[in-house]
Design a protein around this motif. Sequence first.
Motif, short mmCIF file in Angstrom:
data_model
loop_
_atom_site.label_atom_id
_atom_site.label_comp_id
_atom_site.label_asym_id
_atom_site.label_seq_id
_atom_site.Cartn_x
_atom_site.Cartn_y
_atom_site.Cartn_z
N PHE A 13 0.85 -1.18 0.00
CA PHE A 13 0.00 0.00 0.00
C PHE A 13 0.88 1.24 0.00
CE2 PHE A 13 0.66 -1.16 4.43
CZ PHE A 13 1.03 0.04 5.02
N LEU A 14 0.30 2.38 -0.31
CA LEU A 14 1.01 3.65 -0.23
C LEU A 14 0.80 4.23 1.15
CD1 LEU A 14 0.17 5.24 -3.70
CD2 LEU A 14 2.27 4.08 -3.01
N ASN A 15 1.89 4.64 1.81
CA ASN A 15 1.75 5.25 3.13
C ASN A 15 1.40 6.73 2.99
OD1 ASN A 15 4.14 6.63 2.59
ND2 ASN A 15 5.39 5.39 3.98
N ASN A 16 1.34 7.43 4.10
CA ASN A 16 0.97 8.86 4.10
C ASN A 16 1.94 9.73 3.32
OD1 ASN A 16 -1.18 8.19 5.69
ND2 ASN A 16 -0.20 8.78 7.61
N PHE A 17 3.16 9.24 3.09
CA PHE A 17 4.18 10.02 2.38
C PHE A 17 4.28 9.62 0.91
CE2 PHE A 17 5.46 9.50 6.83
CZ PHE A 17 5.37 10.82 7.24
N VAL A 21 4.74 0.50 0.66
CA VAL A 21 5.13 -0.34 1.79
C VAL A 21 4.66 -1.76 1.50
CG1 VAL A 21 4.83 -0.75 4.26
CG2 VAL A 21 4.92 1.60 3.39
N THR A 22 5.56 -2.73 1.65
CA THR A 22 5.21 -4.14 1.48
C THR A 22 5.02 -4.75 2.86
OG1 THR A 22 6.43 -4.28 -0.58
CG2 THR A 22 5.95 -6.35 0.54
N VAL A 23 3.93 -5.47 3.02
CA VAL A 23 3.52 -6.01 4.31
C VAL A 23 3.45 -7.54 4.22
CG1 VAL A 23 1.64 -6.04 5.99
CG2 VAL A 23 2.15 -3.94 4.76
N ALA A 24 4.09 -8.21 5.16
CA ALA A 24 3.96 -9.66 5.26
C ALA A 24 2.65 -9.98 5.96
CB ALA A 24 5.14 -10.24 6.06
N VAL A 25 1.94 -10.98 5.46
CA VAL A 25 0.64 -11.36 6.01
C VAL A 25 0.69 -12.84 6.40
CG1 VAL A 25 -1.83 -11.60 5.51
CG2 VAL A 25 -0.54 -9.69 4.53
N GLU A 26 0.23 -13.14 7.62
CA GLU A 26 0.17 -14.54 8.04
C GLU A 26 -1.11 -14.79 8.81
OE1 GLU A 26 2.82 -15.99 11.12
OE2 GLU A 26 3.02 -13.98 11.93
N GLU A 55 9.21 -1.36 13.55
CA GLU A 55 8.49 -2.47 12.97
C GLU A 55 7.06 -2.39 13.49
OE1 GLU A 55 10.29 -6.33 12.69
OE2 GLU A 55 12.24 -5.43 13.15
N MET A 56 6.11 -2.51 12.57
CA MET A 56 4.71 -2.41 12.91
C MET A 56 4.04 -3.78 12.77
SD MET A 56 5.60 0.69 12.53
CE MET A 56 5.46 2.01 11.39
N TYR A 57 3.12 -4.04 13.68
CA TYR A 57 2.34 -5.26 13.66
C TYR A 57 0.87 -4.89 13.80
CZ TYR A 57 6.79 -7.52 14.72
OH TYR A 57 8.08 -7.94 14.69
#
Length: 112
Positions: A13-17, A21-26, A55-57
């Motif tokens: 997704f595109l962040n605020n800037f 951003v690539t996000v791992a999903v499990e 790091e965000m979760y």
Amino acid sequence: MEKALDACTSLSFLNNFGDRVTVAVERVVDQVAVGDATVSFRMHWASDVGGSKLEMYSLITTVRSGEASITVVSDSSVGSQLSAAKKRAFLPKLDQQLLKDEADALRNAHHS
């Protein structure tokens, strides 16, 4: 949603800037069984904000009751310099009682 989780291990997704951003999903396997169907998954990504690496979760749980659904989201962020064991301590956890209460409220609202 369950089929999508089995087929997709990341999203972006595109962040605020405006940065992608690539996000791992499990999938979360220790999910609570409430409502007619429940699915939980965790997203994990890293971010650099002004030189501070974080790091965000996010823990996302969706409960369906009939044709209605609720989604509960829990977030946490930790400094990237922490050890893997310390980071695990900060992972958002399923609040099983909250999900049960929310599913009961959803079922009651749907049937009233």
